[in-house]
Design a protein around this motif. Structure first.
Motif, PDB file in Angstrom:
ATOM      1  N   LEU A 264     -29.487   9.107   5.858  1.00 26.99           N
ATOM      2  CA  LEU A 264     -28.075   8.694   5.807  1.00 26.99           C
ATOM      3  C   LEU A 264     -28.170   7.188   5.498  1.00 26.99           C
ATOM      4  N   TRP A 265     -27.257   6.601   4.568  1.00 27.38           N
ATOM      5  CA  TRP A 265     -27.060   5.175   4.311  1.00 27.38           C
ATOM      6  C   TRP A 265     -25.695   4.913   4.874  1.00 27.38           C
ATOM      7  N   ARG A 266     -25.766   3.843   5.686  1.00 24.92           N
ATOM      8  CA  ARG A 266     -24.203   3.556   6.268  1.00 24.92           C
ATOM      9  C   ARG A 266     -23.947   2.115   5.953  1.00 24.92           C
ATOM     10  N   GLY A 267     -24.722   1.300   5.236  1.00 19.03           N
ATOM     11  CA  GLY A 267     -24.261   0.029   4.652  1.00 19.03           C
ATOM     12  C   GLY A 267     -24.588  -0.822   5.791  1.00 19.03           C
ATOM     13  N   GLU A 268     -24.238  -2.362   5.474  1.00 27.66           N
ATOM     14  CA  GLU A 268     -24.798  -3.345   6.154  1.00 27.66           C
ATOM     15  C   GLU A 268     -23.992  -3.294   7.819  1.00 27.66           C
ATOM     16  N   ARG A 269     -22.738  -2.903   7.724  1.00 30.35           N
ATOM     17  CA  ARG A 269     -22.013  -3.188   9.071  1.00 30.35           C
ATOM     18  C   ARG A 269     -21.649  -1.556   9.188  1.00 30.35           C
ATOM     19  N   GLY A 270     -22.281  -0.615   8.518  1.00 36.66           N
ATOM     20  CA  GLY A 270     -22.183   0.838   8.858  1.00 36.66           C
ATOM     21  C   GLY A 270     -20.848   1.394   8.503  1.00 36.66           C
ATOM     22  N   LEU A 271     -20.186   0.644   7.659  1.00 44.23           N
ATOM     23  CA  LEU A 271     -18.883   0.883   7.040  1.00 44.23           C
ATOM     24  C   LEU A 271     -18.654   1.666   5.551  1.00 44.23           C
ATOM     25  N   ALA A 272     -20.068   2.026   4.959  1.00 46.69           N
ATOM     26  CA  ALA A 272     -19.888   2.187   3.553  1.00 46.69           C
ATOM     27  C   ALA A 272     -19.507   3.692   3.266  1.00 46.69           C
ATOM     28  N   GLY A 273     -18.937   4.084   2.092  1.00 46.50           N
ATOM     29  CA  GLY A 273     -18.632   5.179   1.798  1.00 46.50           C
ATOM     30  C   GLY A 273     -17.156   5.307   1.596  1.00 46.50           C
ATOM     31  N   GLU A 274     -16.093   4.579   1.776  1.00 52.39           N
ATOM     32  CA  GLU A 274     -14.651   4.618   1.920  1.00 52.39           C
ATOM     33  C   GLU A 274     -14.217   4.570   0.236  1.00 52.39           C
ATOM     34  N   VAL A 275     -14.689   5.367  -0.616  1.00 52.81           N
ATOM     35  CA  VAL A 275     -14.410   5.503  -2.140  1.00 52.81           C
ATOM     36  C   VAL A 275     -13.203   5.756  -2.447  1.00 52.81           C
ATOM     37  N   GLY A 276     -12.316   6.506  -1.323  1.00 53.89           N
ATOM     38  CA  GLY A 276     -10.966   6.879  -1.543  1.00 53.89           C
ATOM     39  C   GLY A 276     -10.132   5.758  -1.813  1.00 53.89           C
ATOM     40  N   HIS A 277     -10.626   4.264  -1.345  1.00 49.74           N
ATOM     41  CA  HIS A 277      -9.554   3.330  -1.734  1.00 49.74           C
ATOM     42  C   HIS A 277     -10.131   2.353  -2.518  1.00 49.74           C
ATOM     43  N   LEU A 278     -11.129   2.937  -3.433  1.00 54.38           N
ATOM     44  CA  LEU A 278     -11.581   2.173  -4.988  1.00 54.38           C
ATOM     45  C   LEU A 278     -10.050   2.092  -5.664  1.00 54.38           C
ATOM     46  N   ILE A 279      -9.777   0.998  -6.421  1.00 54.56           N
ATOM     47  CA  ILE A 279      -8.544   1.002  -7.201  1.00 54.56           C
ATOM     48  C   ILE A 279      -9.042   1.512  -8.618  1.00 54.56           C
ATOM     49  N   VAL A 280      -8.369   2.702  -9.011  1.00 53.56           N
ATOM     50  CA  VAL A 280      -8.683   3.421 -10.237  1.00 53.56           C
ATOM     51  C   VAL A 280      -7.485   3.272 -11.129  1.00 53.56           C
ATOM     52  N   GLU A 281      -6.214   2.818 -10.564  1.00 53.12           N
ATOM     53  CA  GLU A 281      -5.256   2.657 -11.522  1.00 53.12           C
ATOM     54  C   GLU A 281      -4.350   1.425 -11.010  1.00 53.12           C
ATOM     55  N   ALA A 282      -4.414   0.275 -12.115  1.00 51.94           N
ATOM     56  CA  ALA A 282      -3.588  -0.880 -11.758  1.00 51.94           C
ATOM     57  C   ALA A 282      -1.896  -0.500 -11.767  1.00 51.94           C
ATOM     58  N   GLU A 283      -1.442  -1.103 -10.635  1.00 54.21           N
ATOM     59  CA  GLU A 283       0.026  -0.859 -10.142  1.00 54.21           C
ATOM     60  C   GLU A 283       0.176   0.690 -10.041  1.00 54.21           C
ATOM     61  N   GLY A 284      -0.523   1.440  -9.706  1.00 56.72           N
ATOM     62  CA  GLY A 284      -0.553   2.899  -9.481  1.00 56.72           C
ATOM     63  C   GLY A 284       0.312   3.134  -8.263  1.00 56.72           C
ATOM     64  N   ARG A 285       0.128   4.480  -7.644  1.00 57.21           N
ATOM     65  CA  ARG A 285       1.000   4.753  -6.540  1.00 57.21           C
ATOM     66  C   ARG A 285       0.532   4.026  -5.241  1.00 57.21           C
ATOM     67  N   LYS A 286       1.443   3.866  -4.664  1.00 60.40           N
ATOM     68  CA  LYS A 286       1.176   3.390  -3.084  1.00 60.40           C
ATOM     69  C   LYS A 286       0.251   4.087  -2.303  1.00 60.40           C
ATOM     70  N   CYS A 287      -0.715   3.395  -1.427  1.00 65.16           N
ATOM     71  CA  CYS A 287      -1.498   4.269  -0.628  1.00 65.16           C
ATOM     72  C   CYS A 287      -1.106   4.067   0.576  1.00 65.16           C
ATOM     73  N   VAL A 288      -1.854   4.984   1.504  1.00 65.59           N
ATOM     74  CA  VAL A 288      -1.469   4.843   3.126  1.00 65.59           C
ATOM     75  C   VAL A 288      -2.271   3.314   3.523  1.00 65.59           C
ATOM     76  N   CYS A 289      -3.176   3.120   2.875  1.00 67.34           N
ATOM     77  CA  CYS A 289      -3.634   1.768   3.273  1.00 67.34           C
ATOM     78  C   CYS A 289      -3.035   0.559   2.868  1.00 67.34           C
TER      79      CYS A 289
END
Length: 401
Positions: free
Chosen positions: A230-255
């Motif tokens: 299991l790879w966690r990243g430097e701070r153990g926070l790797a993997g939040e791919v749901g918050h990659l920006i895929v659409e400029a000026e797209g829908r508003k996210c909960v973040c």
């Protein structure tokens, strides 16, 4: 036992967790040990009740039964607890991963504050453990999973967007509710589901060097397996791919930002879009409450051929495939696995996801399919939570019984 012997015992336990059942020579070879060295290690694990021998049916008429080693399936149990905004799951598992009990309870809206939801989760956990006590099994540990950024070392939720939590010491809260009965650990739901998927694939003889498990629950997170770990990243926070920006000026996210992958391919977005575009309007009072109910509603509509729902699912699948391709561009795993509720919706998501996935890849793998659906159901994170509690023994984090 000496320190070195201790490490060897733990190594044998770890290998059996992932690769059992094995013969004594197979285990010794995997650990690089002679038969004389392997025997006392096995005997120690058997004395502790962690390992037992299985007698297999001989091949042919004259063969002798072969004794194989595997985790003991009768004496102990580990428990996985998944805490979400709309439900709490508690699963009790044998050491081999056999599910002994599952309890699902909905979470009321006013329970989404940390204290209220923790009380609710603790009640569900005790309900499961009462059954465990009746069966006479000893609890070895409890794993807890939550969607969001989790510092597994401190047992703290740094940020859980769907719950609105920041810096919540959830591990300590569950441990207090458990009254010190067994060790407790906390991790992100995608990491724990990836561990469960890794063990399943290893025991099925499938490639496991690298994989990414994409959750389909409260948000899109990635559990990343690299080099079989299991790879966690430097701070153990790797993997939040749901918050990659895929659409400029797209829908508003909960973040708070716009255009995140979650807004197109996350379960909340899929459910909302499907119900908005449904050809048959919902009857009054039939609005689904929570992710699980929403998934079942749109699956039912898709099965009945609702054109609006089918179109929305195809569009969501295409976005999901693009997101999976971004993950491959960054991490280059052998396999990307769609898990959780994505598996329930796979009949309508998978084909468009694979099509957009292949188009978006720079270098597709022609010899095998890179985008797959998990063989585990929506309980993968709970199962992985229980597995993590078991692995904590093999890693020396929790004491051996």
């Amino acid at each position: 036992m000496s320190g070195e012997t201790d490490k060897t015992v733990l190594g044998a336990l770890r290998h059996l967790i992932h690769h059992g059942p094995l013969s004594r020579p197979e285990l010794g070879t995997a650990l690089g040990l002679s038969r004389a060295t392997t025997s006392p290690i096995i005997n120690d694990l058997m004395r502790r009740g962690l390992v037992s021998e299985l007698s297999t049916t001989p091949q042919g008429q004259r063969g002798r039964p072969v004794a194989l080693l595997d985790l003991d399936d009768e004496r102990y149990a580990v428990t996985g607890l998944e805490i979400g905004s709309d439900r709490v799951l508690a699963g009790v598992y044998s050491l081999r991963g056999r599910q002994l009990l599952r309890i699902e309870r909905s979470a009321t809206p006013d329970a989404v504050n940390p204290r209220g939801l923790l009380r609710h989760a603790a009640a569900v956990l005790h309900e499961a453990l009462d059954v465990l006590d009746q069966e006479g099994r000893e609890l070895l540990g409890v794993g807890v999973s939550v969607a969001g950024l989790v510092d597994a070392t401190s047992g703290t939720i740094k940020y859980a967007p769907t719950l609105g939590w920041r810096d919540v010491a959830l591990q300590a809260g569950v441990a207090e509710a458990l009254g010190g009965r067994a060790p407790v650990l906390l991790d992100n739901d995608a990491n724990l589901a990836a561990l469960a998927e890794l063990r399943r694939r290893r025991r099925d003889g499938l490639p496991t060097t690298s994989l990414v498990y994409l959750t389909g629950t409260y948000g899109i997170s990635a559990g990343i397996i690299a080099g079989g770990q299991l790879w966690r990243g430097e701070r153990g926070l790797a993997g939040e791919v749901g918050h990659l920006i895929v659409e400029a000026e797209g829908r508003k996210c909960v973040c708070g930002r716009r255009g995140c992958l979650d807004t197109r391919a996350g379960l909340s977005a899929i459910i909302a879009t499907c119900l908005e575009n449904a050809s048959t309007p919902r009857r009054a009072g039939r609005t689904p409450i929570g992710i699980s109910a929403g998934v079942e509603e749109i699956a039912s509509r898709a099965q009945s051929g609702d054109a609006g729902v089918l179109e929305a699912l195809a569009d969501a699948g295409a976005w999901l495939g693009r997101g999976a391709a971004l993950v491959c561009a960054m991490l280059d795993p052998r396999t990307v696995i769609l898990g959780g509720h994505y598996a329930r919706l796979a009949p309508w998501l998978l084909a468009p996801a694979r099509e957009s996935f292949r188009r978006a890849l720079l270098m597709p793998a022609p010899e095998y399919e890179q985008l797959e659906v998990s063989g585990l159901d929506a309980w993968a994170a709970a199962e992985g939570s229980a597995l993590a509690a078991l692995l904590a023994l093999a890693d020396g984090i929790s004491p051996l019984p």
